[in-house]
Design a protein around this motif. Structure first.
Motif, PDB file in Angstrom:
ATOM      1  N   ALA A 157      -6.651 -17.547  16.448  1.00  0.00           N
ATOM      2  CA  ALA A 157      -7.186 -16.877  17.637  1.00  0.00           C
ATOM      3  C   ALA A 157      -8.675 -17.158  17.798  1.00  0.00           C
ATOM      4  CB  ALA A 157      -6.932 -15.373  17.553  1.00  0.00           C
ATOM      5  N   GLU A 158      -9.402 -17.126  16.708  1.00  0.00           N
ATOM      6  CA  GLU A 158     -10.837 -17.423  16.763  1.00  0.00           C
ATOM      7  C   GLU A 158     -11.083 -18.844  17.250  1.00  0.00           C
ATOM      8  OE1 GLU A 158     -13.845 -18.718  13.354  1.00  0.00           O
ATOM      9  OE2 GLU A 158     -13.360 -16.592  13.204  1.00  0.00           O
ATOM     10  N   LEU A 159     -10.341 -19.789  16.706  1.00  0.00           N
ATOM     11  CA  LEU A 159     -10.530 -21.186  17.075  1.00  0.00           C
ATOM     12  C   LEU A 159     -10.142 -21.434  18.529  1.00  0.00           C
ATOM     13  CD1 LEU A 159      -9.089 -22.695  13.773  1.00  0.00           C
ATOM     14  CD2 LEU A 159     -11.502 -22.602  14.433  1.00  0.00           C
ATOM     15  N   GLN A 160      -9.054 -20.813  18.962  1.00  0.00           N
ATOM     16  CA  GLN A 160      -8.653 -20.954  20.358  1.00  0.00           C
ATOM     17  C   GLN A 160      -9.706 -20.359  21.291  1.00  0.00           C
ATOM     18  OE1 GLN A 160      -4.846 -19.035  19.952  1.00  0.00           O
ATOM     19  NE2 GLN A 160      -3.737 -20.979  19.809  1.00  0.00           N
ATOM     20  N   GLY A 161     -10.307 -19.261  20.871  1.00  0.00           N
ATOM     21  CA  GLY A 161     -11.369 -18.667  21.670  1.00  0.00           C
ATOM     22  C   GLY A 161     -12.558 -19.596  21.806  1.00  0.00           C
ATOM     23  N   MET A 162     -12.922 -20.280  20.713  1.00  0.00           N
ATOM     24  CA  MET A 162     -14.007 -21.257  20.767  1.00  0.00           C
ATOM     25  C   MET A 162     -13.666 -22.390  21.731  1.00  0.00           C
ATOM     26  SD  MET A 162     -15.121 -21.754  16.791  1.00  0.00           S
ATOM     27  CE  MET A 162     -15.819 -20.443  15.798  1.00  0.00           C
ATOM     28  N   ALA A 163     -12.407 -22.847  21.669  1.00  0.00           N
ATOM     29  CA  ALA A 163     -11.994 -23.950  22.542  1.00  0.00           C
ATOM     30  C   ALA A 163     -12.017 -23.519  24.005  1.00  0.00           C
ATOM     31  CB  ALA A 163     -10.603 -24.429  22.138  1.00  0.00           C
ATOM     32  N   GLU A 164     -11.530 -22.316  24.277  1.00  0.00           N
ATOM     33  CA  GLU A 164     -11.509 -21.825  25.654  1.00  0.00           C
ATOM     34  C   GLU A 164     -12.917 -21.633  26.205  1.00  0.00           C
ATOM     35  OE1 GLU A 164      -9.141 -18.340  25.329  1.00  0.00           O
ATOM     36  OE2 GLU A 164      -7.277 -19.472  24.961  1.00  0.00           O
ATOM     37  N   ALA A 165     -13.875 -21.342  25.300  1.00  0.00           N
ATOM     38  CA  ALA A 165     -15.267 -21.185  25.718  1.00  0.00           C
ATOM     39  C   ALA A 165     -15.988 -22.523  25.843  1.00  0.00           C
ATOM     40  CB  ALA A 165     -16.009 -20.298  24.724  1.00  0.00           C
ATOM     41  N   GLY A 166     -15.287 -23.623  25.535  1.00  0.00           N
ATOM     42  CA  GLY A 166     -15.885 -24.947  25.643  1.00  0.00           C
ATOM     43  C   GLY A 166     -16.795 -25.307  24.483  1.00  0.00           C
ATOM     44  N   LEU A 167     -16.690 -24.562  23.380  1.00  0.00           N
ATOM     45  CA  LEU A 167     -17.565 -24.824  22.234  1.00  0.00           C
ATOM     46  C   LEU A 167     -17.035 -25.952  21.357  1.00  0.00           C
ATOM     47  CD1 LEU A 167     -18.371 -21.147  21.181  1.00  0.00           C
ATOM     48  CD2 LEU A 167     -19.781 -22.703  22.555  1.00  0.00           C
ATOM     49  N   ILE A 168     -15.715 -26.062  21.268  1.00  0.00           N
ATOM     50  CA  ILE A 168     -15.107 -27.096  20.434  1.00  0.00           C
ATOM     51  C   ILE A 168     -13.921 -27.719  21.167  1.00  0.00           C
ATOM     52  CG2 ILE A 168     -15.784 -25.912  18.304  1.00  0.00           C
ATOM     53  CD1 ILE A 168     -12.823 -25.103  17.947  1.00  0.00           C
ATOM     54  N   GLU A 169     -13.541 -28.923  20.719  1.00  0.00           N
ATOM     55  CA  GLU A 169     -12.294 -29.552  21.135  1.00  0.00           C
ATOM     56  C   GLU A 169     -11.283 -29.283  20.019  1.00  0.00           C
ATOM     57  OE1 GLU A 169     -12.971 -33.667  22.881  1.00  0.00           O
ATOM     58  OE2 GLU A 169     -14.850 -33.307  21.812  1.00  0.00           O
ATOM     59  N   LEU A 170     -10.119 -28.764  20.362  1.00  0.00           N
ATOM     60  CA  LEU A 170      -9.182 -28.258  19.362  1.00  0.00           C
ATOM     61  C   LEU A 170      -7.789 -28.812  19.579  1.00  0.00           C
ATOM     62  CD1 LEU A 170      -8.467 -26.203  17.077  1.00  0.00           C
ATOM     63  CD2 LEU A 170      -8.127 -24.508  18.905  1.00  0.00           C
ATOM     64  N   ARG A 171      -7.184 -29.246  18.473  1.00  0.00           N
ATOM     65  CA  ARG A 171      -5.782 -29.655  18.501  1.00  0.00           C
ATOM     66  C   ARG A 171      -5.093 -29.101  17.256  1.00  0.00           C
ATOM     67  NH1 ARG A 171      -3.959 -34.512  21.550  1.00  0.00           N
ATOM     68  NH2 ARG A 171      -5.471 -34.758  23.222  1.00  0.00           N
ATOM     69  N   PHE A 172      -3.911 -28.510  17.465  1.00  0.00           N
ATOM     70  CA  PHE A 172      -3.071 -28.021  16.380  1.00  0.00           C
ATOM     71  C   PHE A 172      -1.843 -28.923  16.259  1.00  0.00           C
ATOM     72  CE2 PHE A 172      -4.798 -23.699  17.621  1.00  0.00           C
ATOM     73  CZ  PHE A 172      -5.472 -23.459  16.433  1.00  0.00           C
ATOM     74  N   THR A 173      -1.332 -29.042  15.036  1.00  0.00           N
ATOM     75  CA  THR A 173      -0.008 -29.622  14.857  1.00  0.00           C
ATOM     76  C   THR A 173       0.705 -28.854  13.761  1.00  0.00           C
ATOM     77  OG1 THR A 173       1.256 -31.669  14.563  1.00  0.00           O
ATOM     78  CG2 THR A 173      -0.647 -31.376  13.144  1.00  0.00           C
ATOM     79  N   ALA A 174       2.029 -28.774  13.860  1.00  0.00           N
ATOM     80  CA  ALA A 174       2.854 -28.099  12.860  1.00  0.00           C
ATOM     81  C   ALA A 174       3.929 -29.072  12.388  1.00  0.00           C
ATOM     82  CB  ALA A 174       3.476 -26.838  13.432  1.00  0.00           C
ATOM     83  N   THR A 175       4.105 -29.164  11.070  1.00  0.00           N
ATOM     84  CA  THR A 175       4.953 -30.221  10.523  1.00  0.00           C
ATOM     85  C   THR A 175       6.420 -29.832  10.374  1.00  0.00           C
ATOM     86  OG1 THR A 175       4.439 -29.544   8.244  1.00  0.00           O
ATOM     87  CG2 THR A 175       3.009 -31.197   9.264  1.00  0.00           C
ATOM     88  N   ARG A 176       6.733 -28.517  10.455  1.00  0.00           N
ATOM     89  CA  ARG A 176       8.105 -28.102  10.184  1.00  0.00           C
ATOM     90  C   ARG A 176       8.715 -27.276  11.309  1.00  0.00           C
ATOM     91  NH1 ARG A 176       8.193 -26.615   3.670  1.00  0.00           N
ATOM     92  NH2 ARG A 176       7.130 -28.519   2.972  1.00  0.00           N
ATOM     93  N   VAL A 177       8.282 -27.487  12.531  1.00  0.00           N
ATOM     94  CA  VAL A 177       8.895 -26.773  13.648  1.00  0.00           C
ATOM     95  C   VAL A 177      10.227 -27.415  14.000  1.00  0.00           C
ATOM     96  CG1 VAL A 177       6.796 -25.834  14.648  1.00  0.00           C
ATOM     97  CG2 VAL A 177       7.498 -28.153  15.240  1.00  0.00           C
ATOM     98  N   THR A 178      11.148 -26.604  14.491  1.00  0.00           N
ATOM     99  CA  THR A 178      12.450 -27.114  14.885  1.00  0.00           C
ATOM    100  C   THR A 178      12.427 -27.531  16.361  1.00  0.00           C
ATOM    101  OG1 THR A 178      13.216 -24.904  15.490  1.00  0.00           O
ATOM    102  CG2 THR A 178      13.605 -25.619  13.225  1.00  0.00           C
ATOM    103  N   ALA A 179      13.423 -28.267  16.759  1.00  0.00           N
ATOM    104  CA  ALA A 179      13.468 -28.800  18.120  1.00  0.00           C
ATOM    105  C   ALA A 179      13.505 -27.696  19.164  1.00  0.00           C
ATOM    106  CB  ALA A 179      14.683 -29.711  18.280  1.00  0.00           C
TER     107      ALA A 179
END
Length: 233
Positions: A152-174
């Motif tokens: 949530a903190e990181l997403q807030g930073m991204a939404e405020a234009g402070l950082i560029e953010l990308r998440f990935t998850a390795t074990r999500v199902t289809a």
């Protein structure tokens, strides 16, 4: 440095990690972003290393150090560290050479994290926001979406234009509703976050990530001297 301080609070970060807040009020404790401390319950010999997840500026303003502590399925970190407010903790450190430079010549920064490897990178990232910069990027991989600590903190930073953010998850199902990246981190995932050859990159996480990511960054044109790594399971 050796000192004993109490746990001020323990928060749930993910199903497999807790944020431990150490009360450091009234104590001078200089450290560099990215460094670790060795901790254990007061009076017993076993101490384990944990990267400081706070920036030095956070310690100055909050009087606390944050640590991201891995736990088992029952929420236990181990016999060395009872996770309860008020418990006295012996602290040694800080130490470690995986740190953000004091006065970086670079103006673009990229942090690449896997699992609890986000801890030292959060310290660096929050500090990087206070120094001259043109861009700050974060690529963060975890097994499952709910295992991204500080999401949530990181997403807030991204939404405020402070950082560029990308998440990935390795074990999500289809059929999972997750809208972030899926599978192991790829060169294509990193490409939008690399803006020039002098992007200063910090990589911290499990062995496979630390082995793979530097080659991807080099293939994207990042100079070898601009890639710094730390293994953190």
């Amino acid at each position: 440095m050796f000192l004993t301080r109490p746990i001020a609070a323990v928060d749930i970060a993910t199903p497999r990690a807790r944020v431990v807040h150490l009360d450091m009020r009234g104590v001078a404790f200089p450290f560099e972003p990215g460094q670790a401390i060795w901790i254990g319950a007061h009076g017993q010999p076993q101490r384990k290393p944990y990267s400081i997840a706070s920036a030095p500026e956070d310690l100055s303003s909050e009087g606390r150090l944050q640590l991201l502590v891995g736990v088992d399925a029952t929420g236990v970190a181990g016999t060395h560290l009872p996770l309860e407010a008020g418990v006295e903790i012996d602290i040694e450190g800080p130490g470690g050479g995986f740190t953000f430079p004091v006065s970086p010549a670079e103006r673009r920064f990229l942090f690449v994290a896997g699992g609890t490897g986000i801890a030292p990178l959060r310290s660096m990232l929050r500090h990087a926001l206070t120094v001259p910069h043109e861009s700050i990027g974060l690529m963060y991989s975890a097994r499952l979406p709910e295992e991204h600590a500080y999401a949530a903190e990181l997403q807030g930073m991204a939404e405020a234009g402070l950082i560029e953010l990308r998440f990935t998850a390795t074990r999500v199902t289809a059929d999972d509703a997750w809208t972030g990246g899926r599978g192991r981190m790829t060169q294509q995932d990193l490409a939008p976050l690399v803006h020039d050859a002098h992007t200063l990159c910090f990589v911290c996480g499990p062995q496979a990530l630390v082995d793979d990511v530097p080659g991807m960054l080099h293939a994207l044109g990042v100079l070898p001297e601009c890639v710094r790594i730390e293994e953190w399971a």
